[in-house]
Design a protein around this motif. Structure first.
Motif, PDB file in Angstrom:
ATOM      1  N   LEU A  69      44.550  14.629  36.963  1.00 61.56           N
ATOM      2  CA  LEU A  69      43.518  14.833  35.947  1.00 61.56           C
ATOM      3  C   LEU A  69      43.014  16.271  35.914  1.00 61.56           C
ATOM      4  O   LEU A  69      41.819  16.527  35.736  1.00 61.56           O
ATOM      5  CB  LEU A  69      42.351  13.863  36.178  1.00 61.56           C
ATOM      6  N   ASN A  70      43.897  17.235  36.096  1.00 60.79           N
ATOM      7  CA  ASN A  70      43.551  18.649  35.962  1.00 60.79           C
ATOM      8  C   ASN A  70      44.799  19.413  35.535  1.00 60.79           C
ATOM      9  O   ASN A  70      45.927  19.018  35.840  1.00 60.79           O
ATOM     10  CB  ASN A  70      42.988  19.207  37.268  1.00 60.79           C
ATOM     11  N   ILE A  71      44.594  20.472  34.826  1.00 60.61           N
ATOM     12  CA  ILE A  71      45.714  21.214  34.241  1.00 60.61           C
ATOM     13  C   ILE A  71      46.575  21.874  35.298  1.00 60.61           C
ATOM     14  O   ILE A  71      47.782  22.078  35.101  1.00 60.61           O
ATOM     15  CB  ILE A  71      45.189  22.252  33.222  1.00 60.61           C
ATOM     16  N   TYR A  88      43.996  21.719  25.734  1.00 59.64           N
ATOM     17  CA  TYR A  88      44.304  20.465  26.424  1.00 59.64           C
ATOM     18  C   TYR A  88      43.026  19.652  26.559  1.00 59.64           C
ATOM     19  O   TYR A  88      41.910  20.170  26.492  1.00 59.64           O
ATOM     20  CB  TYR A  88      44.929  20.722  27.800  1.00 59.64           C
ATOM     21  N   LYS A  89      43.222  18.327  26.746  1.00 56.68           N
ATOM     22  CA  LYS A  89      42.078  17.436  26.912  1.00 56.68           C
ATOM     23  C   LYS A  89      42.502  16.216  27.721  1.00 56.68           C
ATOM     24  O   LYS A  89      43.553  15.624  27.434  1.00 56.68           O
ATOM     25  CB  LYS A  89      41.537  16.999  25.550  1.00 56.68           C
ATOM     26  N   PHE A  90      41.715  15.834  28.718  1.00 55.49           N
ATOM     27  CA  PHE A  90      42.002  14.677  29.549  1.00 55.49           C
ATOM     28  C   PHE A  90      41.100  13.509  29.139  1.00 55.49           C
ATOM     29  O   PHE A  90      39.946  13.687  28.740  1.00 55.49           O
ATOM     30  CB  PHE A  90      41.766  15.008  31.029  1.00 55.49           C
ATOM     31  N   TYR A  91      41.676  12.292  29.250  1.00 56.18           N
ATOM     32  CA  TYR A  91      40.944  11.078  28.927  1.00 56.18           C
ATOM     33  C   TYR A  91      41.005  10.142  30.134  1.00 56.18           C
ATOM     34  O   TYR A  91      42.090   9.773  30.592  1.00 56.18           O
ATOM     35  CB  TYR A  91      41.562  10.364  27.712  1.00 56.18           C
ATOM     36  N   GLU A  92      39.819   9.740  30.628  1.00 59.00           N
ATOM     37  CA  GLU A  92      39.765   8.850  31.788  1.00 59.00           C
ATOM     38  C   GLU A  92      39.703   7.399  31.315  1.00 59.00           C
ATOM     39  O   GLU A  92      38.932   7.055  30.418  1.00 59.00           O
ATOM     40  CB  GLU A  92      38.548   9.174  32.659  1.00 59.00           C
ATOM     41  N   HIS A 129      45.069   7.005  33.352  1.00 55.37           N
ATOM     42  CA  HIS A 129      44.490   8.076  32.553  1.00 55.37           C
ATOM     43  C   HIS A 129      45.540   8.706  31.631  1.00 55.37           C
ATOM     44  O   HIS A 129      46.746   8.509  31.794  1.00 55.37           O
ATOM     45  CB  HIS A 129      43.890   9.143  33.468  1.00 55.37           C
ATOM     46  N   SER A 130      45.051   9.505  30.681  1.00 52.74           N
ATOM     47  CA  SER A 130      45.931  10.170  29.713  1.00 52.74           C
ATOM     48  C   SER A 130      45.450  11.580  29.450  1.00 52.74           C
ATOM     49  O   SER A 130      44.357  11.978  29.851  1.00 52.74           O
ATOM     50  CB  SER A 130      45.989   9.375  28.401  1.00 52.74           C
ATOM     51  N   CYS A 131      46.307  12.320  28.716  1.00 54.60           N
ATOM     52  CA  CYS A 131      46.015  13.732  28.471  1.00 54.60           C
ATOM     53  C   CYS A 131      46.710  14.168  27.190  1.00 54.60           C
ATOM     54  O   CYS A 131      47.804  13.683  26.860  1.00 54.60           O
ATOM     55  CB  CYS A 131      46.491  14.574  29.647  1.00 54.60           C
ATOM     56  N   LEU A 153      48.161  17.660  25.251  1.00 61.34           N
ATOM     57  CA  LEU A 153      48.502  19.077  25.407  1.00 61.34           C
ATOM     58  C   LEU A 153      48.932  19.626  24.058  1.00 61.34           C
ATOM     59  O   LEU A 153      49.859  19.091  23.424  1.00 61.34           O
ATOM     60  CB  LEU A 153      49.634  19.266  26.425  1.00 61.34           C
TER      61      LEU A 153
END
Length: 454
Positions: free
Chosen positions: A390-392, A406-410, A416-418, A420
């Protein structure tokens, strides 16, 4: 293994139509000389050996006729493959085979053009056959024949007059013995009569000479008219061929869709079948794939027709690794591997061919799921990420080009998802092709194009 002059022809024939040797010969003899035809299997896919004149003809058949339709029937779809057989052999009583090298008249009848037929006259001259009116108007042929007859007659008359003129004395001198026997008046009348006759001959000669020139010019005009008609017929035939081809393509695209698609224009030096699977599986579960690297061609058989439709709609004309993909429906309804024929040594194994056979383990989607995948865009959606990713910085080893955002989704369920976002769509496609399905932190990362680009 070197290419031989024997080609393996596979005809999809689900309707079990009757296909004759002559039908096959008539289609393929347009592309080269066919010596023998052997139909050795009749099922949903007919298998036929074609023995050509030489290796070059065999290679030309494979290049020109693969994916063609037999007899303009879209249900008879054909694929051609190189064979390891040096020759096709069968007995004269074998009804499955036919030897066209022994049937020159039949072969000539297929290859004949509609050229004008000629007949030989009693003097050995060739005249147009007035019964051959298939290509040219009958009145033109009759005119030429008539011109030839008149020309021969007038040339004969010209020769006779020439001889008469040569025998006439231009001075018309009266012999001395006539002067001694006749009066001067009679001699003068004789001279005048001779001059009148000479003038008459000269006039006739000039008239005939002018008529001969007229006949020659009319013959040239008639021949030029025939040549123009021949050119017009050739153009009409070429146009009709193009129209027929376009109609066949339209018929296939509009009414004969297939679960199998054909994709072309790949850089085979860097593209692998795994990369292609990662891209094409976005649009549906795949049963089979064949990547012919030497032809830069990919065949994909989807499990459902709507998946093939979706693939063509979304991926056609997309740029991948600098190449614009060209994707169409295949004339095949399913991909048939020729393993059995390869084991028998009947078909040459292509060294550059890569294959994929799908299963439940490789499917992206559950069989009953209905889905609409996004078209290629600059944003890739990553799923099934673990907490460690959960980090780039954790994903950086996968990223070869700069990203814009970029954006992360918990997810409460710990999947989890992301998202890019890349600089270009081509960069995004390449990232997905290389990294979909990779395992990181004990999780298999799943990727697709985002339906909501950032």
């Amino acid at each position: 293994m070197a290419l031989t002059k024997v080609v393996l022809l596979c005809i999809q024939n689900k309707k079990q139509l009757t296909i004759t040797h002559d039908q096959i010969y008539k289609h393929f003899s347009q592309y080269g000389q066919i010596e023998k035809i052997l139909i050795f299997e009749k099922s949903q896919i007919w298998k036929v050996f074609l023995e050509t004149k030489n290796k070059e003809t065999a290679q030309n058949l494979i290049k020109q006729c693969t994916n063609n339709i037999l007899n303009q029937d879209a249900s008879l779809r054909m694929q051609l493959y190189p064979s390891n057989l040096e020759n096709v052999t069968f007995s004269d009583m074998n009804s499955a085979g036919k030897d066209y090298s022994k049937s020159k008249e039949k072969r000539d009848s297929y290859n004949s053009t509609d050229d004008e037929q000629t007949s030989v006259g009693s003097q050995g001259d060739q005249y147009p056959n007035l019964n051959s009116t298939k290509n040219y108007p009958q009145n033109v042929q009759q005119s030429i024949y008539s011109y030839q007859q008149h020309l021969q007659q007038r040339l004969y008359e010209q020769q006779v007059l020439q001889m008469r003129l040569q025998t006439q004395s231009l001075d018309l001198q009266v012999p001395d013995y006539v002067n001694t026997l006749a009066s001067a008046q009679w001699v003068e009348q004789f001279v005048q009569l001779g001059k009148l006759l000479q003038t008459q001959y000269l006039l006739q000669y000039q008239l005939i000479d002018g008529y001969i020139n007229y006949i020659k010019q009319e013959s040239v005009n008639a021949l030029q008219e025939i040549q123009n008609q021949q050119r017009q017929q050739q153009l009409q035939q070429q146009l009709q061929t193009q129209i027929t081809t376009l109609n066949q393509i339209y018929h296939i695209e509009q009414y004969e869709k297939s679960r199998v698609i054909v994709a072309k224009s790949f850089d085979d030096s860097v593209t692998t079948i795994d990369m292609l699977y990662n891209i094409f599986s976005i649009y549906g579960n795949i049963d089979k794939m064949v990547f012919q690297k030497d032809k830069s061609t990919l065949l994909v058989e989807y499990h459902l027709q709507k998946c093939a439709d979706q693939c063509i709609e979304k991926l056609n004309n997309v740029v991948f690794q600098g190449q614009t993909l060209q994707i169409t429906y295949s004339i095949l309804q399913e991909i048939t591997f020729l393993d059995e024929l390869e084991e028998l040594g009947l078909v040459e194994t292509t060294f550059y061919e890569e294959r994929f056979i799908g299963s439940e383990a490789t499917n992206r989607y559950k069989p009953k799921n209905s889905f609409i995948a996004a078209a290629p865009n600059d944003t890739i959606f990553l799923m099934n990420l673990s907490n460690e990713l959960l980090n780039i910085e954790s994903l950086q080893p996968l990223i070869e080009t700069d990203i814009v955002e970029y954006k992360f989704y918990e997810d409460p369920k710990q999947k989890h998802s992301c998202a890019l976002k890349f600089k270009t769509v081509e960069d995004a496609i390449y990232f997905l092709a290389k990294n979909h399905g990779k395992v990181m932190a004990d999780r298999k990362i799943l990727m697709t194009f985002s339906k909501k680009p950032m």
